[in-house]
Design a protein around this motif. Sequence first.
Motif, PDB file in Angstrom:
ATOM      1  N   ILE A 192       0.894  -1.163  -0.181  1.00  0.00           N
ATOM      2  CA  ILE A 192       0.293  -0.215   0.420  1.00  0.00           C
ATOM      3  C   ILE A 192       1.000   0.904   0.090  1.00  0.00           C
ATOM      4  N   PRO A 193       0.464   2.038  -1.016  1.00  0.00           N
ATOM      5  CA  PRO A 193       1.638   3.202  -0.606  1.00  0.00           C
ATOM      6  C   PRO A 193       1.213   4.297   0.298  1.00  0.00           C
ATOM      7  N   ALA A 194       1.310   4.406   1.163  1.00  0.00           N
ATOM      8  CA  ALA A 194       1.534   5.106   3.123  1.00  0.00           C
ATOM      9  C   ALA A 194       2.085   5.955   2.817  1.00  0.00           C
ATOM     10  N   VAL A 195       1.692   7.039   2.829  1.00  0.00           N
ATOM     11  CA  VAL A 195       2.563   8.276   2.684  1.00  0.00           C
ATOM     12  C   VAL A 195       2.982   8.391   4.015  1.00  0.00           C
ATOM     13  N   CYS A 196       5.132   8.889   3.750  1.00  0.00           N
ATOM     14  CA  CYS A 196       6.116   9.371   4.610  1.00  0.00           C
ATOM     15  C   CYS A 196       5.820  10.484   5.592  1.00  0.00           C
ATOM     16  N   ALA A 197       5.984  10.669   6.544  1.00  0.00           N
ATOM     17  CA  ALA A 197       6.000  11.673   7.626  1.00  0.00           C
ATOM     18  C   ALA A 197       6.507  12.867   7.077  1.00  0.00           C
ATOM     19  N   PRO A 198       5.877  14.167   6.886  1.00  0.00           N
ATOM     20  CA  PRO A 198       6.292  15.174   6.648  1.00  0.00           C
ATOM     21  C   PRO A 198       8.110  14.910   7.204  1.00  0.00           C
ATOM     22  N   LYS A 199       8.370  15.034   8.256  1.00  0.00           N
ATOM     23  CA  LYS A 199       9.581  15.463   8.742  1.00  0.00           C
ATOM     24  C   LYS A 199      10.071  14.269   8.309  1.00  0.00           C
ATOM     25  N   SER A 200       9.930  13.055   8.388  1.00  0.00           N
ATOM     26  CA  SER A 200      11.050  12.120   8.364  1.00  0.00           C
ATOM     27  C   SER A 200      11.972  11.610   7.756  1.00  0.00           C
ATOM     28  N   ALA A 201      12.857  11.011   7.403  1.00  0.00           N
ATOM     29  CA  ALA A 201      14.768  11.259   6.558  1.00  0.00           C
ATOM     30  C   ALA A 201      14.130  11.017   5.153  1.00  0.00           C
ATOM     31  N   ALA A 202      13.009  10.262   5.156  1.00  0.00           N
ATOM     32  CA  ALA A 202      12.509  10.100   3.823  1.00  0.00           C
ATOM     33  C   ALA A 202      11.714  10.818   3.351  1.00  0.00           C
ATOM     34  N   TYR A 203      10.936  11.146   3.610  1.00  0.00           N
ATOM     35  CA  TYR A 203      10.454  13.057   3.049  1.00  0.00           C
ATOM     36  C   TYR A 203      11.846  13.696   2.448  1.00  0.00           C
ATOM     37  N   ARG A 204      12.619  13.567   3.499  1.00  0.00           N
ATOM     38  CA  ARG A 204      13.665  14.972   2.956  1.00  0.00           C
ATOM     39  C   ARG A 204      14.317  14.138   1.473  1.00  0.00           C
ATOM     40  N   GLN A 205      14.213  13.084   1.877  1.00  0.00           N
ATOM     41  CA  GLN A 205      15.560  12.616   0.509  1.00  0.00           C
ATOM     42  C   GLN A 205      14.034  13.263  -0.653  1.00  0.00           C
ATOM     43  N   GLY A 206      13.003  13.338  -0.977  1.00  0.00           N
ATOM     44  CA  GLY A 206      12.278  13.078  -1.441  1.00  0.00           C
ATOM     45  C   GLY A 206      11.591  11.968  -1.951  1.00  0.00           C
ATOM     46  N   PHE A 207      11.231  10.806  -0.850  1.00  0.00           N
ATOM     47  CA  PHE A 207      10.613   9.352  -1.044  1.00  0.00           C
ATOM     48  C   PHE A 207       9.023   9.854  -0.618  1.00  0.00           C
ATOM     49  N   ARG A 208       7.733  10.009  -1.396  1.00  0.00           N
ATOM     50  CA  ARG A 208       6.730  10.218  -0.872  1.00  0.00           C
ATOM     51  C   ARG A 208       5.652  10.026   0.052  1.00  0.00           C
ATOM     52  N   THR A 209       6.079   7.805  -0.471  1.00  0.00           N
ATOM     53  CA  THR A 209       5.561   6.578  -0.133  1.00  0.00           C
ATOM     54  C   THR A 209       6.761   5.888   0.156  1.00  0.00           C
ATOM     55  N   ILE A 210       5.873   4.963   1.209  1.00  0.00           N
ATOM     56  CA  ILE A 210       6.705   3.783   1.002  1.00  0.00           C
ATOM     57  C   ILE A 210       7.233   3.248  -0.584  1.00  0.00           C
ATOM     58  N   CYS A 211       5.999   2.917  -1.437  1.00  0.00           N
ATOM     59  CA  CYS A 211       6.463   2.436  -2.650  1.00  0.00           C
ATOM     60  C   CYS A 211       7.734   2.655  -3.277  1.00  0.00           C
ATOM     61  N   ASP A 212       7.834   3.776  -3.477  1.00  0.00           N
ATOM     62  CA  ASP A 212       8.942   4.401  -3.397  1.00  0.00           C
ATOM     63  C   ASP A 212       9.998   4.875  -3.279  1.00  0.00           C
ATOM     64  N   ILE A 213       9.979   4.252  -1.627  1.00  0.00           N
ATOM     65  CA  ILE A 213      11.318   3.662  -0.748  1.00  0.00           C
ATOM     66  C   ILE A 213      11.553   2.396  -1.653  1.00  0.00           C
ATOM     67  N   GLY A 214      10.717   1.422  -1.625  1.00  0.00           N
ATOM     68  CA  GLY A 214      10.815  -0.100  -2.234  1.00  0.00           C
ATOM     69  C   GLY A 214      11.220   0.083  -3.523  1.00  0.00           C
ATOM     70  N   ARG A 215      10.638   0.674  -4.269  1.00  0.00           N
ATOM     71  CA  ARG A 215      11.223   1.148  -6.327  1.00  0.00           C
ATOM     72  C   ARG A 215      12.340   1.173  -6.234  1.00  0.00           C
ATOM     73  N   GLU A 216      13.028   2.226  -4.796  1.00  0.00           N
ATOM     74  CA  GLU A 216      14.261   2.496  -5.422  1.00  0.00           C
ATOM     75  C   GLU A 216      15.273   1.567  -4.727  1.00  0.00           C
ATOM     76  N   ARG A 217      15.207   0.839  -3.887  1.00  0.00           N
ATOM     77  CA  ARG A 217      15.975   0.582  -3.540  1.00  0.00           C
ATOM     78  C   ARG A 217      16.079  -0.713  -4.428  1.00  0.00           C
ATOM     79  N   LEU A 218      15.443  -1.023  -5.321  1.00  0.00           N
ATOM     80  CA  LEU A 218      15.437  -2.154  -6.596  1.00  0.00           C
ATOM     81  C   LEU A 218      16.047  -1.295  -6.752  1.00  0.00           C
ATOM     82  N   ILE A 219      16.020  -0.368  -7.171  1.00  0.00           N
ATOM     83  CA  ILE A 219      16.695   0.208  -8.375  1.00  0.00           C
ATOM     84  C   ILE A 219      18.404   0.610  -8.151  1.00  0.00           C
ATOM     85  N   ARG A 220      18.347   0.707  -7.060  1.00  0.00           N
ATOM     86  CA  ARG A 220      19.845   0.782  -6.060  1.00  0.00           C
ATOM     87  C   ARG A 220      20.291  -0.340  -6.390  1.00  0.00           C
TER      88      ARG A 220
END
Length: 603
Positions: free
Chosen positions: A414-442
């Motif tokens: 589920i594309p749950a949102v990243c908290a606005p003050k989180s490290a993920a949000y600071r790096q440009g990730f808006r949802t957990i799905c963004d993090i998962g896909r970027e991990r696979l890319i890297r």
Amino acid sequence: MNHSNIEKLRTLFPEAVKNGNVDWGVLCGLLGTSFPAGEKYELTWAGKREARRLAEESLEGYTLNLCPEKSVDLETTENLYIEGENLNVLKLLRKNYFHAVKMIYIDPPYNTGNDFIYRDNFTVSQKEADVWEGNVDENGNRYVVNQKSSNRFHARWLNEMYPLLRIARDFLRRDGSIFISIDDNEVTNLRMICDEIFGEENFVACVIWNRKRGRDNSARWFSKSHEYLLVYAKNKQSFETNYLELDDETKKAYKNPDHDPRGPYRMLATWARGTQGGVEYDYTTGDGTYFPRRLWLFSKENLRKLEQEDKLVIRGDHIYRKLFLSENKGKIPETIWNHTSNAANASDEIKRLFGEIVFDTPKPTPYIQEMIKIATKPGDLIMDFFSGSAATANAVMQQNREDSGNRHFIMIQIPAVCAPKSAAYRQGFRTICDIGRERLIREGKKIKEAGDTFVDVGFKTFVTAKTNIRWNLPDFGHSLDEDSFDDPDRLDFMPGAKMTDIAYEIILKQQDVLLSERMVRLDDLGKRTFLYASSYLICLESVIDRRLLEQISCLEPFPMKIFFRDSAFQDDFVLKDEGIRFLEAVIEKNSKNQKRTYTVEFL
């Protein structure tokens, strides 16, 4: 009821058969009838009947749309990454992947009182539902924290998990298995619902995983160092665990003092010390060495065979067998895992990849890789419908590197949102799905840079969406106006629908057709005609004429199923009948007396 009938019933309703007997109350509940209540051993909770109904209920009016811009190696990959609420995605995939998955691993929320979200029956406005923000599902139900103070604390967790696991069972192959991470909060309830869904007889193991790097002296009572990993088979008699590779320390015990050309070996005893554990007889070797009556660990015939194969070593009054390293199948898996990394190492993996902790509760790759080694072989399909940071997908790719395998994965999150003050949000990730896909890319880039180009590091991304086709279903927010009846596209399809998404939605309705296959647009036939998996022709042209039908009839290899739009025949039943007859005649002519089996369906 005889045994064969009970087994047939178990296939349809596994929850209704317990210890080889029919639970008539459960069966009646599944069939929508009543049964007199009585005392019996079972786990029940508020909402269980609804949870069962929810598992059986199909999902209408929704589909999966392909996102090429969020995909990697779109034309060649066989991996899937799907954004959406996991229960709905599983329902959408159930027909395509029925009995197709070898292994499922999930790391669901543990229901600690502050980290679990459940579907609250809270309806939001259509505008809110259309703007996906990660805290609302496709049906407009809001997700909220399940507080421990709630008098339905466990019931809410069970109502979430039960339908998911019930549907997950449909995905598993007969020789498949499911691995589920859990902690003390719900391990007892999870074990009971798994016994009900998969069958108590299909319980394989409860692994204890040492998840902590050290002791927590700030704990009030005990430092909690472990979690559990429940393992269930779809059918235990068909399920086989793979042996694990010997560790370096064990390999050191294999030596070759007599320079045997067969390589290093260990010397193992051939008889039991004591009064139990063997077969009692005396033995005389081929060269006349006599061993008085002993409890041998082998029959006389097998001991003689070992001697003939030059696998016995005699040392005084002792006789040993040679176990060659090349003959050792490996280590049978154990139920205590101290060797598969820990939670701190999992965080280190994320930090090395992203520079900081952008995901709080990952599982370490070696931990999941161990499951993959135990339960799969190269070429198998692995699913995770609580994908999180996509650690399971990473483990699949890493295991393929190690054994040159071609396993593939389906990740659902589920594309749950990243908290606005989180490290993920600071790096440009808006949802957990963004993090998962970027991990696979890297991670995929690292694998390719290391030279392992054979590993499939790509993935097709799909997102859940409302239907693209007017299936004579309820409105779903798009009403027809008068002009629609003069426009075939507006009559058949939803506003703004893409032809490729329409084609994929048709494929989602097919049995045992995987979404990882390739879809090709046949430009020679038309801009709206697609061939999927070289077997399914989807013709979405607005007008069908004889020239197009003749072109279709000449396709090689010929599709097993063809889809046309009813409206393409302008509602002229005579034209439609004549067109299909013409198609059949040309196909028969072109097939040169070789009967071609195919079907035609209409939208």
